[in-house]
Write an enzyme that holds these catalytic residues in place. Structure first.
Site, short mmCIF file in Angstrom:
data_model
loop_
_atom_site.label_atom_id
_atom_site.label_comp_id
_atom_site.label_asym_id
_atom_site.label_seq_id
_atom_site.Cartn_x
_atom_site.Cartn_y
_atom_site.Cartn_z
N ASN A 120 -6.67 -19.47 -2.72
CA ASN A 120 -6.56 -19.81 -4.15
C ASN A 120 -5.31 -20.63 -4.38
O ASN A 120 -4.42 -20.66 -3.53
CB ASN A 120 -6.45 -18.51 -4.98
CG ASN A 120 -5.28 -17.64 -4.53
OD1 ASN A 120 -5.38 -16.90 -3.53
ND2 ASN A 120 -4.17 -17.73 -5.21
N GLU A 136 0.83 -1.21 0.00
CA GLU A 136 0.00 0.00 0.00
C GLU A 136 0.87 1.26 0.00
O GLU A 136 0.35 2.36 -0.16
CB GLU A 136 -0.91 0.01 1.23
CG GLU A 136 -1.99 -1.05 1.20
CD GLU A 136 -2.80 -1.07 2.49
OE1 GLU A 136 -3.81 -0.35 2.55
OE2 GLU A 136 -2.41 -1.78 3.43
N SER A 169 2.08 -10.43 3.35
CA SER A 169 2.04 -9.80 4.68
C SER A 169 2.74 -10.68 5.71
O SER A 169 3.58 -11.50 5.37
CB SER A 169 0.58 -9.60 5.09
OG SER A 169 -0.06 -10.85 5.30
N1 HPA Z 1 -0.23 -14.66 -3.97
C1 HPA Z 1 0.12 -13.69 -3.12
N2 HPA Z 1 -0.68 -13.24 -2.15
C2 HPA Z 1 -1.89 -13.81 -2.04
C3 HPA Z 1 -2.33 -14.83 -2.90
C4 HPA Z 1 -1.45 -15.28 -3.93
O1 HPA Z 1 -1.75 -16.18 -4.73
N3 HPA Z 1 -3.59 -15.17 -2.52
C5 HPA Z 1 -3.89 -14.38 -1.45
N4 HPA Z 1 -2.87 -13.55 -1.16
#
Ligand code: HPA
Length: 285
Positions: free
Chosen positions: A247, A85, A224
């Site tokens: 994901n 950010e 983070s």
């Molecule tokens: N990559 C980096 N940061 C993330 C991801 C990712 O695939 N998914 C959630 N935060």
């Protein structure tokens, strides 16, 4: 950002809340709902707190919530400051330094992360066993104030093994119940253990980068947690980290990645996540 700044922020918080929470939580993207569970809660927007930055990213409320979970006092950072950010590392880790001044002894860091392990799927959780700091910078770079901690902090055991065992036990309890209800195939099949690789973001990774981090030993990638973990360990605060796998990382599937998907998965596991946190807080106490 000096030691005195952290003391000033802590004094402001004490003027709003007179208890003494020993446990702090940082809620990651899409995971902010846990703060709504607190009873007798006092909410302090970041902009009110001396020297605090403000959170800008979607899905982060930007306030401290102090209250109780089953009678146990906790201080919750609902929304964190991310390096991507544009905040300085000092701003990112400042809340940890304030927690230290407040007498917090354990911090639970949570985040949303992408899986680089085929067997770890969206909706699963990962207990962080260690990290790779690939953010390109260390938050403690610069003059060291010994009142926070030593110049060269040991990073052998960043993530507290005792609290990790408690999280494991809590996950086993939940799984045993879900198993009986027919929701889990095996006891404990939603909580993995692995290495969190922190990148600066804000882009998600390329498939080539994901292959690289995987070869380096990463199990999940995110943007983070590591700065806060380092700042907390510097002060001798016990740290644990839990990633919500939102994901598969880039290139692991044919699909692209988007922030909406990350937030949706966070919301989908919110109940499981809250239940795990409630049980862990009771065990730490
Ligand atoms: N990559 C980096 N940061 C993330 C991801 C990712 O695939 N998914 C959630 N935060």
């Amino acid at each position: 950002m000096t030691y005195e700044n952290a003391v000033e922020a802590a004094e402001y918080i004490r003027s709003k809340y007179t208890g003494e929470p020993k446990i702090a939580l940082v809620l990651g993207s899409g995971l902010g709902a846990f703060a709504d569970e607190l009873t007798d809660a006092v909410k302090i927007p970041y902009e009110e707190i001396p020297h605090f930055a403000r959170s800008t990213v979607e899905g982060h409320a930007g306030q401290l919530v102090i209250g109780k979970v089953n009678g146990i006092e906790v201080i919750v950072q609902q929304g964190r400051f991310h390096f991507y950010e544009g905040y300085t590392m000092e701003q990112v880790m400042f809340p940890m330094r304030v927690f230290g001044r407040l007498g917090v002894t354990s911090v639970i860091l949570t985040n949303a992360a992408g899986s680089v392990r085929p067997g770890m799927k969206p909706g699963d959780l990962m207990l962080i066993s260690d990290h790779l700091n690939m953010m390109g910078v260390n938050p403690l770079r610069g003059p060291n104030d010994e009142r926070f901690g030593v110049r060269f902090p040991d990073m052998t055991n960043v993530y507290d093994t005792e609290i990790q065992k408690m999280i494991d036990a809590a996950a086993n309890e939940i799984s045993a119940e879900r198993h009986t209800e027919g929701k889990d195939r095996e006891p404990h099949d939603f909580l993995h253990r692995g290495i969190y690789c922190a990148l600066s973001g804000p882009t998600y990774e390329t498939p080539a980068e994901v292959r690289l981090y995987r070869q380096l030993g990463a199990d999940a990638v995110g943007m983070s947690t590591v700065p806060e973990a380092i700042a907390a360990r510097h002060q001798g605060i016990r740290v644990v980290g839990i990633s919500c796998i939102t994901n598969f990382a880039a290139g692991m599937t044919d699909d692209g990645i988007n922030h909406a998907e990350v937030m949706e998965t966070g919301a989908r596991v919110a109940d499981l996540f809250k239940e795990l946190l409630r049980r862990v807080i009771a065990k730490i106490n």
